[in-house]
Scaffold this active site. Structure first.
Site, PDB file in Angstrom:
ATOM      1  N   ASP A 295     -17.855   3.648  -7.733  1.00 57.49           N
ATOM      2  CA  ASP A 295     -16.717   4.079  -6.924  1.00 57.49           C
ATOM      3  C   ASP A 295     -16.608   5.593  -7.010  1.00 57.49           C
ATOM      4  O   ASP A 295     -16.124   6.136  -7.995  1.00 57.49           O
ATOM      5  CB  ASP A 295     -15.419   3.425  -7.419  1.00 57.49           C
ATOM      6  CG  ASP A 295     -14.256   3.664  -6.468  1.00 57.49           C
ATOM      7  OD1 ASP A 295     -14.380   4.537  -5.588  1.00 57.49           O
ATOM      8  OD2 ASP A 295     -13.219   2.990  -6.613  1.00 57.49           O
TER       9      ASP A 295
ATOM     10  N   SER B 286      -6.477   0.960  -4.382  1.00 63.11           N
ATOM     11  CA  SER B 286      -6.584   2.395  -4.138  1.00 63.11           C
ATOM     12  C   SER B 286      -5.199   3.041  -4.291  1.00 63.11           C
ATOM     13  O   SER B 286      -4.647   3.023  -5.388  1.00 63.11           O
ATOM     14  CB  SER B 286      -7.190   2.641  -2.752  1.00 63.11           C
ATOM     15  OG  SER B 286      -7.631   3.961  -2.632  1.00 63.11           O
TER      16      SER B 286
ATOM     17  N   HIS C 180     -15.944   1.571  -3.915  1.00 63.00           N
ATOM     18  CA  HIS C 180     -14.515   1.446  -3.651  1.00 63.00           C
ATOM     19  C   HIS C 180     -14.185   0.157  -2.911  1.00 63.00           C
ATOM     20  O   HIS C 180     -13.031  -0.267  -2.893  1.00 63.00           O
ATOM     21  CB  HIS C 180     -14.047   2.658  -2.845  1.00 63.00           C
ATOM     22  CG  HIS C 180     -12.581   2.896  -2.903  1.00 63.00           C
ATOM     23  ND1 HIS C 180     -11.892   3.091  -4.092  1.00 63.00           N
ATOM     24  CD2 HIS C 180     -11.641   2.964  -1.927  1.00 63.00           C
ATOM     25  CE1 HIS C 180     -10.614   3.279  -3.835  1.00 63.00           C
ATOM     26  NE2 HIS C 180     -10.437   3.202  -2.532  1.00 63.00           N
TER      27      HIS C 180
ATOM     28  N   TYR D 190       0.840  -1.206   0.000  1.00 64.95           N
ATOM     29  CA  TYR D 190       0.000   0.000   0.000  1.00 64.95           C
ATOM     30  C   TYR D 190       0.872   1.252   0.000  1.00 64.95           C
ATOM     31  O   TYR D 190       0.947   1.966  -0.964  1.00 64.95           O
ATOM     32  CB  TYR D 190      -0.959  -0.020   1.190  1.00 64.95           C
ATOM     33  CG  TYR D 190      -1.954   1.120   1.163  1.00 64.95           C
ATOM     34  CD1 TYR D 190      -3.070   1.046   0.339  1.00 64.95           C
ATOM     35  CD2 TYR D 190      -1.779   2.258   1.938  1.00 64.95           C
ATOM     36  CE1 TYR D 190      -3.990   2.087   0.280  1.00 64.95           C
ATOM     37  CE2 TYR D 190      -2.692   3.302   1.900  1.00 64.95           C
ATOM     38  CZ  TYR D 190      -3.787   3.223   1.073  1.00 64.95           C
ATOM     39  OH  TYR D 190      -4.690   4.265   1.020  1.00 64.95           O
TER      40      TYR D 190
END
Length: 704
Positions: A639, A555, A674, A475
């Site tokens: 999203d 993301s 999302h 991430y």
């Protein structure tokens, strides 16, 4: 400065000139759209895909999904994998209980229910009964419970729902004892909690968006309202707004004893201004505790008239302060728990004690302190893993916490803060033997020598011969840590010879503010370099090789995957960018995107910032003639956090320019957002497609 030239170009068949491929991508038209940044022209030929309401975009989505579905359905073991995942998923799951008065509340899913159900019971030995079942709110399970808030007397429940995965919420209210739905209904709520004060509550919302802009238009002019029970939303009182700051967000909190209100102001995902006032004094005004966005201030509660406050102000790894609201200036602050070498992640008041949860090398540790900050004892956990926060009250020594790790299924413990004893309360009831698996944490040197940790999980007996299929997940952003957690969805991959690796990149929150800032703005490349270095270490140490290596992230992690696969396409065999931020020049123009500027910077900030973003923006770094990894881009039509245009434009570039033999496809979910609130049925289908694509392209077979 920008100018736009909108001249329609000829459409073309996207085949990348490779006759070996057994699939044909849909035609994607290109337009002569040019943006000019600081004198430099940048083409944006797929700008038309940003219009989520356009008929031609919807046709394009259908055409792309048709190609992707045909490919996925042809994978020989997809159906068997789907059946296996469905069977594995079908076991009861529980949330950590919490107490209000004599009632306990908890979430439960019987197994394959699309949404978790909220239960209540009187006392721990009481009979559980359904309080709220979101599964009854829609036929397809796409209406999800997005948040709950009990009034301080426990009489009323305010709950938020989200439809089809959108960040837009609606608030409803019910009487807990009678389960009667009250007439209250509040719309256009976003990025908001519910804070009760007497017979009403505070919430934050935006004005109703113009038709057709709800899922992509900028979210501006956040406002705080007070709603009185059993009144119409049109009667709600506007409590706070700032007409000079369209991009700021506001939230109102209330202490549990309802003596003080707290106004938090933010412009991004980190740092906030904070103000306090007496809650029941109509003549009182807000006084500042923090008046800039340089640090984070989080109110724990008010105890004996003093505010307990967690902050990273002058403490990058956080500390706990006591602040007198009548004398809130910094000179009067008292330190209760000092900063340590570990990141203070959370504080809970239980039985007159302070339970502090820390991150130590990306896993949880916890300590118990007296109210004055004197250390009493450490909480013992079963293994290296993650505690999902403590649930308890300051008037009782009883607490609950959930604990899990990569090979330790989520287990709920009952904890006594006075005796420091944990006892098993609930564990997952399904077939899994942790003795068959192992997790190791290693530290490797990043490109600049920084030591970076990662967790490596695999089945015992694995031979490190450099030929093992491996998934690398990361991430690296927004001060968010990745910590050990159990997921039943990873078992089929590991059971069939895969290695699952999670790397704790800079930009995350594993080591506090400095670690976070080392992966932001002009240092964002550190995040990608760390991820690439992790892959190279795993290859050098014979865990895998480039033909057996898949990468995945969602993301901001989708940005990570997009950047790494365009910078080092030869290093990876498979890439899965999920709901990714992929257009770094225009992300701030949609919904809440401008709040990410503290991490990313924007293309308007300066020429230097523009050039830096352009240098790694995945959309702008797809090159013709390059063979890219097998790629499955995933996104969803609702999203409104990271709008699907990012994924649409990125896959269009890949399909137009890729010169390799690997598939480059996009999976576009309908009636989903999302990720939050996605129904179980959709989750199983998505996980099936993801693992089928990964395993098939890594040359794996699926055996139950």
């Amino acid at each position: 400065m920008k100018k736009y030239l909108m001249l329609l170009a000829l459409s073309g068949l996207i085949m990348s000139g490779c006759n070996e491929k057994k699939w044909v991508y849909p035609e994607t038209k290109q337009q002569d759209v040019i943006d000019v940044y600081f004198g430099q022209s940048v083409a944006d030929p797929y700008r038309w895909l940003e219009d989520d309401n356009a008929a031609d975009v919807k046709e394009w989505v259908d055409a792309q999904n048709a190609v992707t579905n045909k490919y996925l359905e042809a994978i020989p073991f997809r159906a068997a994998l789907n059946k296996h995942l469905t069977e594995m998923w079908d076991f009861p799951k529980f949330g950590t209980p919490s107490r209000k008065g004599d009632r306990y509340f908890f979430m439960k899913n019987d197994g394959l229910q699309n949404q978790y159900v909220l239960y209540t019971q009187i006392g721990l030995d009481g009979e559980p009964e359904v309080l709220l079942d979101p599964n009854t709110l829609s036929e397809d399970g796409t209406v999800a419970l997005a948040g709950t808030a009990l009034s301080n007397d426990g009489k009323y429940l305010a709950y938020q729902i989200a439809r089809a995965g959108s960040d837009w919420n609606e608030i409803f209210v019910m009487d807990v004892a009678t389960k009667e739905q009250l007439p209250d209904h509040i719309e256009w709520v976003k990025f908001s909690g519910v804070s009760w004060l007497g017979e009403g509550f505070f919430y934050s919302a935006y004005d109703k968006p113009q038709a057709g802009t709800a899922l992509s238009g900028k979210n501006q002019f956040h406002k705080v309202y007070f709603h009185k029970l059993e009144t119409a939303q049109t009667d709600d009182v506007l409590v706070y707004e700032d007409k000079t700051q369209p991009n700021w967000n506001f939230g109102m909190g209330v202490s549990e004893d309802e003596t003080y209100q707290f106004l938090s102001v933010s412009e991004s995902t980190s740092g906030n201004k904070l103000y306090v006032k007496e809650a029941n004094n109509p003549k009182a005004s807000f006084v500042p505790i923090s008046e800039n966005f340089d640090s984070d201030f989080s109110v724990i509660d008010v105890v004996d008239g003093k505010i307990l406050m967690m902050t990273n102000y002058q403490a990058p790894k956080y500390r706990l302060l006591s602040i007198d609201p009548k004398q809130p200036s910094e000179t009067n602050w008292m330190e209760v728990i000092s900063e340590t070498e570990f990141v203070l992640e959370g504080v809970t008041l239980i039985g007159g004690k302070i339970v502090a949860t820390y991150l130590r090398d990306a896993h949880s540790v916890a300590s118990v302190f007296n109210a004055d900050g004197t250390l009493l004892h450490e909480v013992e956990f079963p293994t290296v893993g993650t505690v999902g926060g403590f649930s308890g009250r300051n008037d009782s020594p009883e607490a609950f916490y959930a604990f899990s790790s990569y090979t330790y299924p989520t287990t709920i413990f009952k904890y006594n803060v006075e005796t420091n004893v944990s006892e098993l309360y609930r564990k997952l009831d399904f077939s899994f033997d942790p003795e068959n698996y192992t997790t190791e944490q290693i530290f490797f040197a990043g490109k600049d020598g920084t030591q970076v940790p990662m967790f490596i999980t695999y089945k015992k007996g694995m031979q490190l011969n450099g030929k093992n299929p491996l998934l690398l997940y990361g991430y690296g952003g927004f001060n968010i840590p990745l910590t050990p957690g159990f997921s039943v969805t990873n078992i089929p991959f590991i059971d069939n010879g895969g290695i699952y690796v999670v790397v704790n990149l800079r930009g995350g929150g594993e080591y506090g503010k400095e670690w976070h800032e080392a992966g932001t703005k002009m240092k964002k490349q550190n995040v990608f370099d760390d991820f690439i270095a992790a892959a190279e270490w795993l290859i050098a140490n014979k865990y895998t090789n480039s033909d057996k290596l898949a990468i995945m992230g969602g993301s901001n992690g989708g940005l990570l995957v997009g950047a790494c696969m365009t910078q080092r396409p030869e290093l990876f065999k498979v890439a899965i960018p999920q709901v990714g931020v992929l257009d770094m020049l225009r992300y701030q123009n949609f919904t809440i995107g401008r709040a990410w500027a503290v991490d990313y910077g924007t293309s308007e900030d300066s020429q230097e910032m523009f050039e830096y973003l352009l240098g790694y923006s995945p959309l702008h770094n797809v090159k013709a003639g390059i063979a890219y990894p097998a790629t499955l881009v995933t996104t969803a039509d609702h999203d409104d956090r990271v709008v699907p245009a990012h994924s649409f434009k990125f896959i269009s570039e890949l399909q137009a320019k890729d010169a390799g033999k690997n598939p480059v496809l996009v999976r576009i979910e309908s009636n989903a957002g999302h990720g939050a609130g996605k129904p179980t049925a959709k989750l199983i289908e998505e996980v099936t497609d993801r693992w089928a694509f990964i395993m098939y392209n890594l040359g794996m077979k699926f055996e139950k």
